[in-house]
Motif scaffolding. Structure first.
Motif, PDB file in Angstrom:
ATOM      1  N   VAL A  93       0.858  -1.176   0.000  1.00  0.00           N
ATOM      2  CA  VAL A  93       0.000   0.000   0.000  1.00  0.00           C
ATOM      3  C   VAL A  93       0.897   1.229   0.000  1.00  0.00           C
ATOM      4  CG1 VAL A  93      -1.787   1.254   1.255  1.00  0.00           C
ATOM      5  CG2 VAL A  93      -1.753  -1.235   1.337  1.00  0.00           C
ATOM      6  N   ARG A  98      -2.892   4.260   1.061  1.00  0.00           N
ATOM      7  CA  ARG A  98      -3.166   4.105   2.497  1.00  0.00           C
ATOM      8  C   ARG A  98      -4.262   5.077   2.944  1.00  0.00           C
ATOM      9  NH1 ARG A  98       1.435   3.202   6.835  1.00  0.00           N
ATOM     10  NH2 ARG A  98       0.091   2.531   8.506  1.00  0.00           N
ATOM     11  N   TYR A  99      -4.219   6.276   2.423  1.00  0.00           N
ATOM     12  CA  TYR A  99      -5.222   7.277   2.774  1.00  0.00           C
ATOM     13  C   TYR A  99      -6.597   6.892   2.226  1.00  0.00           C
ATOM     14  CZ  TYR A  99      -7.558  11.755   3.280  1.00  0.00           C
ATOM     15  OH  TYR A  99      -8.447  12.729   3.616  1.00  0.00           O
ATOM     16  N   GLY A 103      -4.685  -0.769  -2.542  1.00  0.00           N
ATOM     17  CA  GLY A 103      -3.299  -1.182  -2.723  1.00  0.00           C
ATOM     18  C   GLY A 103      -3.227  -2.354  -3.684  1.00  0.00           C
ATOM     19  N   ASP A 124      -9.008  -2.551   0.234  1.00  0.00           N
ATOM     20  CA  ASP A 124      -8.607  -3.350   1.385  1.00  0.00           C
ATOM     21  C   ASP A 124      -7.709  -4.520   0.967  1.00  0.00           C
ATOM     22  OD1 ASP A 124      -8.294  -4.261   3.947  1.00  0.00           O
ATOM     23  OD2 ASP A 124     -10.406  -4.812   4.248  1.00  0.00           O
ATOM     24  N   GLN A 126      -5.132  -5.863   2.259  1.00  0.00           N
ATOM     25  CA  GLN A 126      -4.739  -6.804   3.319  1.00  0.00           C
ATOM     26  C   GLN A 126      -5.794  -7.890   3.489  1.00  0.00           C
ATOM     27  OE1 GLN A 126      -3.999  -5.038   7.156  1.00  0.00           O
ATOM     28  NE2 GLN A 126      -3.094  -6.910   7.970  1.00  0.00           N
TER      29      GLN A 126
END
Length: 187
Positions: A93, A98-99, A103, A124, A126
């Motif tokens: 990311v 990230r903001y 990613g 998201d 992850q």
């Protein structure tokens, strides 16, 4: 899932468990670069339009058997990686991602040279990587069990039988049936 993918042919027992596209927020970089180019050179429209068309014509799917990536504006390219071939999954990311919550998810295969497939700009990443990793582990565990023909319990039972046989042979070697005291074991 109820969405029909005309580019996808699934096995009879295969189901789509996750689908996605590059996040619309991932286009912000194209807007940031393209808008000034519209004012200066008129080429910004091409930059923005191509980024938008690429985003709209890219699909990612995770099924019960593998991961798929479809790309192409005028033509179509579909890539599939079966879970049994996946060596590693990861995500990254950037600061902007990230903001805005997007990613990349990278997939490496056994025997491949580096990253074989990248799911770019997914929301998201992850959570997507975790789901993918869990499915890979499950599929590879089933494959290993099927290849060996043994479950973990079977393997543990075999180890227990071998340990008992070793103990019996050691006990028979001492001639005491296992009643050797601690002093007799150490000269």
């Amino acid at each position: 899932m109820s969405v029909d993918y005309d580019w996808l042919t699934l096995d009879d027992d295969e189901e789509v468990v996750w689908s996605g596209q590059p996040s619309s927020e991932s286009l912000y970089g194209a807007y940031l670069f393209g808008v000034p180019m519209i004012l200066l050179f008129g080429l910004g429209i091409v930059v923005i339009a191509s980024a938008y068309l690429r985003q709209q014509n890219t699909d990612y799917l995770i099924t019960t058997n593998g991961v798929y990536k479809k790309t192409g504006i005028f033509s179509r390219a579909v890539t599939e990686i079966e879970f049994e071939k996946v060596q590693n999954t990861s995500f990254s990311v950037g600061a902007i991602g990230r903001y805005f919550g997007y990613g990349d998810v990278m997939i490496s295969t056994a025997g491949g040279s580096g990253v074989e497939m990248t799911l770019r700009g997914v929301e998201d990443p992850q959570a997507v990587q975790k789901q993918l990793s869990r499915r890979v582990k499950r599929a590879q565990g089933e494959t290993a069990d099927a290849a060996d023909g043994e479950s973990k319990a079977d393997v543990l039972d075999e180890i227990l039988v071998e340990l008992r046989a070793i103990r019996q042979s050691l006990d028979a070697g001492t001639g005491r049936g296992g009643d050797a005291s601690a002093d007799d074991r150490h000269p």
